[in-house]
Scaffold this active site. Structure first.
Site, PDB file in Angstrom:
ATOM      1  N   LYS A  21       0.854  -1.199   0.000  1.00  0.00           N
ATOM      2  CA  LYS A  21       0.000   0.000   0.000  1.00  0.00           C
ATOM      3  C   LYS A  21       0.886   1.244   0.000  1.00  0.00           C
ATOM      4  O   LYS A  21       1.935   1.274   0.677  1.00  0.00           O
ATOM      5  CB  LYS A  21      -0.872  -0.043   1.265  1.00  0.00           C
ATOM      6  CG  LYS A  21      -1.910   1.065   1.372  1.00  0.00           C
ATOM      7  CD  LYS A  21      -2.734   0.865   2.651  1.00  0.00           C
ATOM      8  CE  LYS A  21      -3.813   1.903   2.834  1.00  0.00           C
ATOM      9  NZ  LYS A  21      -4.593   1.697   4.085  1.00  0.00           N
ATOM     10  N   SER A  68      -9.528  -0.558   7.497  1.00  0.00           N
ATOM     11  CA  SER A  68      -9.026  -0.398   6.127  1.00  0.00           C
ATOM     12  C   SER A  68      -8.367  -1.613   5.487  1.00  0.00           C
ATOM     13  O   SER A  68      -8.060  -1.584   4.304  1.00  0.00           O
ATOM     14  CB  SER A  68      -8.034   0.761   6.071  1.00  0.00           C
ATOM     15  OG  SER A  68      -8.744   1.959   5.992  1.00  0.00           O
ATOM     16  N   SER A 126      -9.491   1.882   3.354  1.00  0.00           N
ATOM     17  CA  SER A 126      -8.651   2.637   2.447  1.00  0.00           C
ATOM     18  C   SER A 126      -7.677   1.775   1.637  1.00  0.00           C
ATOM     19  O   SER A 126      -7.118   2.259   0.661  1.00  0.00           O
ATOM     20  CB  SER A 126      -7.861   3.686   3.237  1.00  0.00           C
ATOM     21  OG  SER A 126      -7.023   3.061   4.178  1.00  0.00           O
TER      22      SER A 126
HETATM   23  N1  GLN Z   1     -12.699   4.093   7.071  1.00  0.00           N
HETATM   24  C1  GLN Z   1     -12.023   4.487   8.264  1.00  0.00           C
HETATM   25  C2  GLN Z   1     -11.677   5.944   8.208  1.00  0.00           C
HETATM   26  O1  GLN Z   1     -12.029   6.566   7.269  1.00  0.00           O
HETATM   27  C3  GLN Z   1     -10.830   3.623   8.497  1.00  0.00           C
HETATM   28  C4  GLN Z   1      -9.616   4.038   7.786  1.00  0.00           C
HETATM   29  C5  GLN Z   1      -8.452   3.127   8.013  1.00  0.00           C
HETATM   30  O2  GLN Z   1      -8.585   2.063   8.621  1.00  0.00           O
HETATM   31  N2  GLN Z   1      -7.287   3.581   7.599  1.00  0.00           N
HETATM   32  O3  GLN Z   1     -11.067   6.486   9.071  1.00  0.00           O
END
Ligand code: GLN
Length: 476
Positions: free
Chosen positions: A78, A177, A153
């Site tokens: 990532k 994410s 994400s």
């Molecule tokens: N969807 C969550 C957020 O927007 C989690 C993001 C993540 O785990 N990096 O914060």
């Protein structure tokens, strides 16, 4: 060779039996990226030449009988995890030209195993989002239906695994994410226990919540990657050394001894799709039919989890992102004075969601509001942790859906942040409490994958792998 059904463990066997070389294997995946990435936008950068050099080195290792499970295996990272000499954008314009000066510990460890790094995958800007639509480089598409999001994400990593553009990937999970995109794309994803994997060299988002973890096609593959990256790292003082390698997990699971908890609060949550609920419950029933004991449990503070998460995460984000100020990193907008340089640069190069979180976080940390928001959220966090502590006195693992819906359409939620945040309802609790969580595919609804989330106690990864592998191997 049929890449569709190829796993890391099978590729390892083919490589060590001399049936295919690492160079051939890596070339196949590079060709796959070439043909699919235009449509899916899963990769932000591909390092074809360097990958082939690494593949050659892997072939030598294999020939010399020095191969481990990941030698010659094509993986992706990532784009908020540093790979030396590669651009690391974190999905943001503010890091568009930022070249990493060193490897993250996890990348260093994969390198030592002889894994081949194909490239860097797309993500929501600074890993904030649940759809990959917040990337400054355009959304990634879900390989199961390109009109839909892959989740986020770590959407690029999940899509890359699902579309056979790599055999495994690393993601980060601050509030879901890794697990949510794994669920949306029909692959396996693990959020390790806080402290199980070094965060050194990951772009910090919420430092008390972040963990790096694997995405792969099977539980066994995810476990192989986890084994390679976990453990103490002197460069991350929050890591602990209590993991041992364990390649024969499945043999040890005595299903009759397994106690599975079902939290009512999750299955009765607002907005949960009833077909998803059915799918997940039928997976749980399958475990019961094999002899596992099912127990209804209570996690009474679940209803406050999203609110607490969306105070704590932006607070930590606003502190961590202060370094992107137009002075220390990246581009700078010209202005009359220093204050204007800061505000203009951040206004110009950070996306809308990132700006929103920085503002919310700064507000809740400011004197006068700190006690009402931040301190209160930390108390809720302690209560959520206590809920899990009590639950794990009664059961070994907890099963829930990974997400309340299947992958949604691109554009459906991007103008409604609250609706987007609601997608994280089942995943944020693991980050707030620090426990580990695994998402595995458990069927489809409307022809789209559904994720079964298996939550385990602190440092219970091996148990999650055992339970996950059992389902994967015996459920037909
Ligand atoms: N969807 C969550 C957020 O927007 C989690 C993001 C993540 O785990 N990096 O914060």
């Amino acid at each position: 060779m049929d890449l569709k059904n190829l796993t890391i463990s099978q590729a390892h066997e083919l490589l060590t039996a001399g049936k295919i070389s690492a160079v051939e294997l890596v070339s196949k995946y590079l060709a796959q990226i070439d043909s699919k990435n235009k449509e899916l936008n899963a990769f932000l950068s591909v390092r074809a030449e360097k990958a082939l050099v690494e593949a050659k080195e892997a072939d030598k290792k294999i020939k010399d009988n020095k191969a481990s499970y990941l030698t010659g295996i094509p993986l992706t990272i990532k784009d908020n995890i540093l790979v030396k000499d590669e651009i690391c954008t974190a999905g943001s314009k503010i890091l568009e030209n930022y070249k990493a000066a060193y490897n993250a510990t996890v990348v260093e460890r994969l390198g030592r195993e002889g894994a081949v790094i194909l490239g860097k995958t797309n993500l929501d800007e600074f890993a904030m989002g649940s759809s990959t639509e917040n990337s400054a480089y355009g959304p990634t598409k879900n390989p199961h239906d390109v009109s839909r999001v892959p989740g986020g994400s770590s959407g690029g990593s999940a899509a890359a695994v699902a579309a056979e553009m790599c055999l495994g990937a690393l993601g980060t999970d601050t509030g879901g994410s890794i697990r949510q995109p794994a669920g949306f794309c029909g692959v396996v994803g693990l959020k390790p226990t806080y402290g199980a994997v070094s965060r050194f060299g990951a772009v910090a988002l919420g430092s008390s919540l972040d963990q790096i973890g694997p995405l792969a096609k099977t539980v066994k593959d995810a476990a192989l990657i986890f084994d390679a990256i976990c453990g103490h790292d002197p460069l991350d003082s929050t890591t602990v050394p209590n993991h041992t390698r364990n390649q024969n997990r499945i043999d040890e699971l005595n299903i009759g001894d397994l106690k599975i908890g079902l939290p009512q609060e999750y299955f009765e949550a607002e907005g949960i799709n009833k077909d998803i609920k059915e799918k997940v419950l039928s997976a749980v029933k399958w475990f019961e039919a094999q002899g596992a004991k099912i127990k209804e449990i209570k996690l009474p503070h679940t209803e406050y989890a999203l609110a607490a998460y969306y105070i704590i995460q932006p607070a930590e984000c606003s502190a961590n992102l202060a370094r992107y100020d137009g002075v220390r990193y990246g581009p700078r907008s010209e202005a009359e004075n220093l204050m204007d340089v800061y505000t203009k640069t951040r206004g110009q190069y950070l996306g809308a969601e990132t700006q929103r979180r920085v503002m919310v976080g700064t507000y809740t940390l400011s004197s006068g509001y700190y006690d009402a928001y931040y301190a209160q959220a930390q108390k809720v966090r302690a209560l959520i942790r206590n809920d899990f502590e009590k639950a794990f006195e009664e059961v070994d693992v907890i099963m829930t859906p990974t997400s309340p819906t299947v992958a949604f359409k691109i554009g459906d939620k991007s103008n409604n942040p609250l609706e987007m945040y609601a997608a994280d309802i089942f995943t944020v609790t693991a980050n707030l409490s620090g426990i580990c969580g695994l998402s595995i595919p458990c069927g489809q609804v409307d022809n789209l994958p559904v994720g079964l989330q298996i939550l385990g106690p602190w440092f219970g990864e091996n148990l999650l792998f055992k339970v996950g592998e059992y389902y994967e191997n015996y459920k037909t």
